[in-house]
Design an enzyme around this catalytic site. Sequence first.
Site, short mmCIF file in Angstrom:
data_model
loop_
_atom_site.label_atom_id
_atom_site.label_comp_id
_atom_site.label_asym_id
_atom_site.label_seq_id
_atom_site.Cartn_x
_atom_site.Cartn_y
_atom_site.Cartn_z
N ARG A 39 49.49 35.09 44.72
CA ARG A 39 50.10 33.91 44.11
C ARG A 39 51.50 34.15 43.56
O ARG A 39 52.26 33.21 43.37
CB ARG A 39 49.16 33.30 43.09
CG ARG A 39 47.95 32.65 43.79
CD ARG A 39 46.93 32.11 42.83
NE ARG A 39 46.30 33.13 42.02
CZ ARG A 39 45.19 33.78 42.36
NH1 ARG A 39 44.57 33.52 43.48
NH2 ARG A 39 44.70 34.70 41.57
N GLU A 76 38.17 44.80 37.04
CA GLU A 76 36.94 44.61 36.28
C GLU A 76 35.71 44.62 37.18
O GLU A 76 34.60 44.87 36.74
CB GLU A 76 37.00 43.33 35.45
CG GLU A 76 37.35 42.08 36.19
CD GLU A 76 38.85 41.84 36.39
OE1 GLU A 76 39.18 40.74 36.83
OE2 GLU A 76 39.68 42.73 36.16
#
Length: 152
Positions: A39, A76
């Site tokens: 993005r 994560e």
Amino acid sequence: DISPLLKDPVAFKALIDLLEDHVRASFPKIDFIVGLDSRGFLIGPPLAQRLGIGFVPVRKKGKLPGATESISYSLEYGKAELEIQSDAVEPGQKVVVVDDLLATGGTMRAACELLKRLKAEILECLVIIELKALKGSEKLNSIPFYSLLQYD
């Protein structure tokens, strides 16, 4: 989710206007906008074009041609790798790194490490949205950081 911004040309123009105003007010001399896969590729090129400078992509491993520098980092939910072309920036060139979101900071930190290997001068990391509760900006090791919107 920045999809609504992308769908609305007036909102997207306003976003790029805000980013341009911030960068112009903060840094008189920049060589490149560096955008993070994927993005950062949506906001980086129009921002670079407005500033009259080039755009450099940092991509997921295996997507760039030619010689590259790569780095592995933890997410994560696992591991990932980023790459930059070895000749993308020259030592001392000034860059601003852009992406849509800063969460835990792992991707932004990895991109900054790649740029440091190339001896770029990182002026700032710039995002649209920061998730403050995840404390990602703390991982940037004192690299200046700016976000347009912050959420707890």
